[in-house]
Write a protein that holds these residues in place. Structure first.
Motif, short mmCIF file in Angstrom:
data_model
loop_
_atom_site.label_atom_id
_atom_site.label_comp_id
_atom_site.label_asym_id
_atom_site.label_seq_id
_atom_site.Cartn_x
_atom_site.Cartn_y
_atom_site.Cartn_z
N PRO A 204 13.12 -54.63 21.37
CA PRO A 204 12.98 -53.66 20.28
C PRO A 204 13.50 -54.15 18.93
O PRO A 204 13.16 -53.59 17.89
N LYS A 205 14.33 -55.21 18.92
CA LYS A 205 14.80 -55.75 17.65
C LYS A 205 13.70 -56.50 16.92
O LYS A 205 13.76 -56.67 15.70
N LEU A 206 12.70 -56.96 17.67
CA LEU A 206 11.60 -57.72 17.08
C LEU A 206 10.32 -56.91 16.97
O LEU A 206 9.59 -57.02 15.98
N TYR A 207 10.05 -56.10 18.00
CA TYR A 207 8.81 -55.32 18.08
C TYR A 207 9.14 -53.95 18.67
O TYR A 207 10.02 -53.82 19.51
N SER A 208 8.40 -52.94 18.25
CA SER A 208 8.70 -51.59 18.74
C SER A 208 7.43 -50.82 19.03
O SER A 208 6.33 -51.23 18.67
N TYR A 209 7.59 -49.69 19.71
CA TYR A 209 6.51 -48.73 19.90
C TYR A 209 6.98 -47.38 19.40
O TYR A 209 8.18 -47.10 19.35
N ASP A 210 6.05 -46.53 19.03
CA ASP A 210 6.39 -45.19 18.52
C ASP A 210 5.12 -44.35 18.55
O ASP A 210 4.01 -44.85 18.76
N GLY A 211 5.28 -43.05 18.34
CA GLY A 211 4.14 -42.15 18.23
C GLY A 211 3.34 -42.03 19.50
O GLY A 211 2.18 -41.59 19.48
N TYR A 212 3.93 -42.43 20.63
CA TYR A 212 3.21 -42.37 21.89
C TYR A 212 2.96 -40.93 22.29
O TYR A 212 3.86 -40.10 22.23
N ASN A 217 -6.68 -37.82 18.69
CA ASN A 217 -7.09 -39.20 18.93
C ASN A 217 -6.90 -39.61 20.39
O ASN A 217 -6.92 -40.80 20.71
N GLY A 218 -6.73 -38.63 21.26
CA GLY A 218 -6.50 -38.94 22.67
C GLY A 218 -5.12 -39.53 22.87
O GLY A 218 -4.21 -39.35 22.05
N MET A 219 -4.94 -40.26 23.97
CA MET A 219 -3.69 -40.97 24.15
C MET A 219 -3.65 -42.13 23.16
O MET A 219 -4.64 -42.83 22.96
N HIS A 220 -2.49 -42.33 22.53
CA HIS A 220 -2.38 -43.34 21.49
C HIS A 220 -0.96 -43.89 21.45
O HIS A 220 -0.03 -43.28 21.99
N VAL A 221 -0.79 -45.03 20.79
CA VAL A 221 0.52 -45.61 20.61
C VAL A 221 0.51 -46.50 19.36
O VAL A 221 -0.46 -47.21 19.09
N TYR A 222 1.59 -46.40 18.57
CA TYR A 222 1.85 -47.36 17.50
C TYR A 222 2.69 -48.48 18.08
O TYR A 222 3.55 -48.25 18.94
N TYR A 223 2.49 -49.69 17.58
CA TYR A 223 3.27 -50.82 18.08
C TYR A 223 3.30 -51.94 17.04
O TYR A 223 2.46 -51.97 16.13
N GLY A 224 4.22 -52.86 17.19
CA GLY A 224 4.26 -54.04 16.33
C GLY A 224 5.64 -54.32 15.77
O GLY A 224 6.62 -53.66 16.10
N GLY A 225 5.69 -55.33 14.91
CA GLY A 225 6.94 -55.71 14.30
C GLY A 225 6.86 -57.07 13.63
O GLY A 225 5.89 -57.81 13.79
N PRO A 226 7.90 -57.42 12.88
CA PRO A 226 7.88 -58.65 12.08
C PRO A 226 8.23 -59.90 12.87
O PRO A 226 8.02 -61.01 12.38
N GLY A 227 8.78 -59.75 14.10
CA GLY A 227 9.29 -60.93 14.79
C GLY A 227 10.35 -61.59 13.95
O GLY A 227 11.21 -60.91 13.38
N LYS A 228 10.28 -62.90 13.80
CA LYS A 228 11.20 -63.63 12.93
C LYS A 228 10.42 -64.40 11.87
O LYS A 228 10.92 -65.37 11.31
N TYR A 229 9.22 -63.94 11.60
CA TYR A 229 8.36 -64.65 10.65
C TYR A 229 8.91 -64.52 9.23
O TYR A 229 9.30 -63.44 8.80
N SER A 230 8.90 -65.62 8.51
CA SER A 230 9.33 -65.59 7.11
C SER A 230 8.48 -66.57 6.30
O SER A 230 7.83 -67.44 6.85
#
Length: 230
Positions: A204-212, A217-230
């Motif tokens: 969860p420090k790098l990627y997360s889910y939310d809005g599940y 819109n039926g079943m749905h989920v938000y997901y993603g994150g920045p990782g360590k990209y710079s």
């Protein structure tokens, strides 16, 4: 597909590869799945052998996992495509005699696991059941979400989704909606049983889910994150 690309795919799918994911896992009998993916161009470092994907898949293994089975979605992989743009890919990984084999974008003209694309569900190909030991007729695991994979994905992971955390919501983060499964041989699509659905993030420090959940819109989920990209 040339031998260099096949070698790189083999490296990405090998046991030496690292993988992190975020989205929804589903455990039950599965004869098919469906989902609508909102596509971004997440960033992967130019010289990296890693990939990042927005993905749906089916597996049937003693220990199912993201990236093992048959899958389809949007991938960014500079080592495969030579750039940092999202491209549509299909993928399969099978286990034979203790060895793991993989292939990307190869579609023999036989039968069984059909892939349909777009709002009109246009059939564009299929995976033959003869290619699999555990996945001949049905799966017992499905996944909708994002994953990153590659030699340095654990130590220096790329972006996932839009590169924004799921909590930033619509317009910032990415999502999959209209998530459905086929639970019997009659090919009827239904919303997955929420009791068998497990939203998760590997880190969860790098990627997360939310809005599940369920809405228009039926079943749905938000997901993603920045990782360590710079």
């Amino acid at each position: 597909m040339d031998n260099t690309i096949l070698q790189r795919i083999g490296e990405l799918a090998s046991n030496e590869s690292r993988m992190l994911g975020a989205g929804i896992e589903y455990w039950d009998e599965v004869y098919g799945i469906r989902g609508s993916i909102y596509v971004y161009d997440p960033k992967v470092k130019k010289d990296s052998q890693d990939l990042t994907a927005s993905w749906i898949q089916i597996s049937n293994l003693p220990k199912a996992a993201v990236g093992v089975g048959i899958g389809v979605g949007s991938c960014v992989s500079p080592s495969l495509s030579g750039d940092n743009f999202a491209r549509f890919h299909i993928f399969w990984v099978r286990h034979t005699m203790g060895q793991k084999e993989s292939m990307m974008d190869h579609d023999p003209k036989t039968e069984n696991w059909w892939l349909a694309y777009g709002s009109n569900n246009t059939p564009i190909g299929y995976w033959p059941s003869s290619q699999f030991s555990y996945l001949k007729a049905k799966g017992d695991y499905a996944f909708w979400g994002g994953y990153v994979q590659g030699p340095i994905a654990a130590s220096d992971p790329p972006q996932m989704g839009s590169g924004h955390f799921a909590s930033e919501g619509f317009g910032k983060t990415t999502f999959i909606r209209n998530i459905q499964v086929i639970e019997d041989k009659n090919n009827k699509l239904v919303t997955p049983n929420i009791r068998d659905s497990d939203p998760f993030s590997s880190d969860p420090k790098l990627y997360s889910y939310d809005g599940y959940g369920l809405n228009d819109n039926g079943m749905h989920v938000y997901y993603g994150g920045p990782g360590k990209y710079s």
